[in-house]
Design a protein around this motif. Sequence first.
Motif, PDB file in Angstrom:
ATOM      1  N   ALA C  57       0.841  -1.204   0.000  1.00  0.00           N
ATOM      2  CA  ALA C  57       0.000   0.000   0.000  1.00  0.00           C
ATOM      3  C   ALA C  57       0.873   1.251   0.000  1.00  0.00           C
ATOM      4  O   ALA C  57       0.599   2.214  -0.719  1.00  0.00           O
ATOM      5  CB  ALA C  57      -0.922  -0.005   1.209  1.00  0.00           C
ATOM      6  N   HIS C  58       1.938   1.217   0.788  1.00  0.00           N
ATOM      7  CA  HIS C  58       2.848   2.366   0.894  1.00  0.00           C
ATOM      8  C   HIS C  58       3.464   2.723  -0.466  1.00  0.00           C
ATOM      9  O   HIS C  58       3.495   3.888  -0.855  1.00  0.00           O
ATOM     10  CB  HIS C  58       3.945   2.024   1.908  1.00  0.00           C
TER      11      HIS C  58
ATOM     12  N   ARG D  44      10.534   9.668  -5.095  1.00  0.00           N
ATOM     13  CA  ARG D  44       9.596   8.575  -4.765  1.00  0.00           C
ATOM     14  C   ARG D  44      10.312   7.229  -4.704  1.00  0.00           C
ATOM     15  O   ARG D  44      10.010   6.396  -3.854  1.00  0.00           O
ATOM     16  CB  ARG D  44       8.498   8.503  -5.835  1.00  0.00           C
ATOM     17  N   LEU D  45      11.230   7.017  -5.652  1.00  0.00           N
ATOM     18  CA  LEU D  45      11.937   5.738  -5.684  1.00  0.00           C
ATOM     19  C   LEU D  45      12.829   5.576  -4.449  1.00  0.00           C
ATOM     20  O   LEU D  45      12.947   4.470  -3.899  1.00  0.00           O
ATOM     21  CB  LEU D  45      12.761   5.633  -6.982  1.00  0.00           C
ATOM     22  N   MET D  46      13.429   6.662  -3.998  1.00  0.00           N
ATOM     23  CA  MET D  46      14.227   6.619  -2.763  1.00  0.00           C
ATOM     24  C   MET D  46      13.351   6.174  -1.578  1.00  0.00           C
ATOM     25  O   MET D  46      13.745   5.310  -0.786  1.00  0.00           O
ATOM     26  CB  MET D  46      14.791   8.005  -2.443  1.00  0.00           C
ATOM     27  N   GLU D  51      11.272   1.849   2.167  1.00  0.00           N
ATOM     28  CA  GLU D  51      10.152   1.064   2.711  1.00  0.00           C
ATOM     29  C   GLU D  51      10.293  -0.425   2.399  1.00  0.00           C
ATOM     30  O   GLU D  51      10.046  -1.286   3.249  1.00  0.00           O
ATOM     31  CB  GLU D  51       8.827   1.587   2.134  1.00  0.00           C
ATOM     32  N   MET D  52      10.708  -0.735   1.160  1.00  0.00           N
ATOM     33  CA  MET D  52      10.808  -2.152   0.782  1.00  0.00           C
ATOM     34  C   MET D  52      11.933  -2.830   1.568  1.00  0.00           C
ATOM     35  O   MET D  52      11.797  -3.990   1.988  1.00  0.00           O
ATOM     36  CB  MET D  52      11.057  -2.266  -0.732  1.00  0.00           C
ATOM     37  N   CYS D  53      13.043  -2.120   1.793  1.00  0.00           N
ATOM     38  CA  CYS D  53      14.146  -2.675   2.585  1.00  0.00           C
ATOM     39  C   CYS D  53      13.691  -2.940   4.019  1.00  0.00           C
ATOM     40  O   CYS D  53      14.025  -3.972   4.610  1.00  0.00           O
ATOM     41  CB  CYS D  53      15.329  -1.707   2.614  1.00  0.00           C
ATOM     42  N   ALA D  73      11.511  -8.923  -4.464  1.00  0.00           N
ATOM     43  CA  ALA D  73      11.035  -7.572  -4.773  1.00  0.00           C
ATOM     44  C   ALA D  73      12.072  -6.530  -4.371  1.00  0.00           C
ATOM     45  O   ALA D  73      12.337  -5.564  -5.098  1.00  0.00           O
ATOM     46  CB  ALA D  73       9.717  -7.309  -4.061  1.00  0.00           C
ATOM     47  N   CYS D  74      12.680  -6.737  -3.214  1.00  0.00           N
ATOM     48  CA  CYS D  74      13.659  -5.785  -2.690  1.00  0.00           C
ATOM     49  C   CYS D  74      14.890  -5.702  -3.595  1.00  0.00           C
ATOM     50  O   CYS D  74      15.420  -4.607  -3.829  1.00  0.00           O
ATOM     51  CB  CYS D  74      14.056  -6.188  -1.267  1.00  0.00           C
ATOM     52  N   ALA D  75      15.324  -6.845  -4.101  1.00  0.00           N
ATOM     53  CA  ALA D  75      16.486  -6.853  -5.000  1.00  0.00           C
ATOM     54  C   ALA D  75      16.213  -6.015  -6.249  1.00  0.00           C
ATOM     55  O   ALA D  75      17.072  -5.235  -6.695  1.00  0.00           O
ATOM     56  CB  ALA D  75      16.844  -8.291  -5.385  1.00  0.00           C
TER      57      ALA D  75
END
Lengths: 110, 110, 110, 110
Positions: C57-58, D44-46, D51-53, D73-75
């Motif tokens: 969602a984030h 946004r990508l930063m 968040e994904m990390c 996904a994180c990779a």
Amino acid sequence: MNPMKMDMQACIDACLDCYKTCLSSASHHCLEAGGPHTEPAHFRLMLACAEMCRASAHLMLLGTDAHRHSCAACAEICAACADDCERVGDMDACVAACRHCADECRKMAA
Amino acid sequence: MNPMKMDMQACIDACLDCYKTCLSSASHHCLEAGGPHTEPAHFRLMLACAEMCRASAHLMLLGTDAHRHSCAACAEICAACADDCERVGDMDACVAACRHCADECRKMAA
Amino acid sequence: MNPMKMDMQACIDACLDCYKTCLSSASHHCLEAGGPHTEPAHFRLMLACAEMCRASAHLMLLGTDAHRHSCAACAEICAACADDCERVGDMDACVAACRHCADECRKMAA
Amino acid sequence: MNPMKMDMQACIDACLDCYKTCLSSASHHCLEAGGPHTEPAHFRLMLACAEMCRASAHLMLLGTDAHRHSCAACAEICAACADDCERVGDMDACVAACRHCADECRKMAA
């Protein structure tokens, strides 16, 4: 780096360490041991402490004065979690991480 | 469901709504508008408010008394974010979401 | 608002609904019921599903293409959590929220 | 501790380090520098990478097999963030943290 910033870095480290210790202890030690370790009030507090530590670290990393409020909340929750882990017993790593984080957060909340 | 629980549900909803509004406004409206909208102190406070709202909702969903501390912190941070969004201007949705969340969190922190 | 954006809004709602359902079910229903509900592999998957839904969602709220990767991961984890909740039984709300979220995330990952 | 577990510990550390580096660089270096550093797609990508990390570290700390999906996904997201930070320039710490995290996550996703 000035003394204030070194204090904040120490608090970020303490928060992330407490987050890791509480979350992994809950998910490994507590779930595997069962009994008092999965008593709802205890287990919820472990997860709440992990989340609050994570959020406090986040606000300090952002670099906003608002961290004073999250650190004040974090100090209270870590102290409560440390007390509850002592009551349950066999949770020495959590007690130590929570006490240390409470101390560091109290300094940043002042 | 008793009145206390209805209050908590309303507060969870207010926190998640404020989280969504602040995060998406920062990432869309503020980054696209630039100028005062990406002034560091303002933008950091938007992200801090989003994180604190998310954490407060989390503690209430967990169902632990520790939510009193996170709601107290959240009320302060939402009020500060509302004020700063008013100062910057053209942030009506954030101001409304933050004011509403501050009110609901203040009730839960009492 | 174009159709793509309506799809994304539906996916954000599905992710946050699944997050709330999994987290509060784990912390209330599962901890209170015990037995198979606090079996480590099951409980960990509930918490992992809640976290992945929250992160997906984030990323969508941020508005970056990177959401394709988080939605792909979220679809897999929600499907696994739905299966495990069916196996344990008496988890209908979680099964429904996870299946719906998996469907919405699969569309956004394509 | 067996080799698999040492790999996972290294990946948790890489994820939390990348989270800290991306979040604090975005909130300090990028907001203060402005220009290409606050270009919406880059910023946004930063935040998405941070968040994904954070979520990937969380799933590994929980100790569930579901981490394979979040690490995959994180990779991808870390690799994309590293490329974008190289394009923008003057982001060496982020590039290094993202490349290292992508490598560690790729191993855990296999």
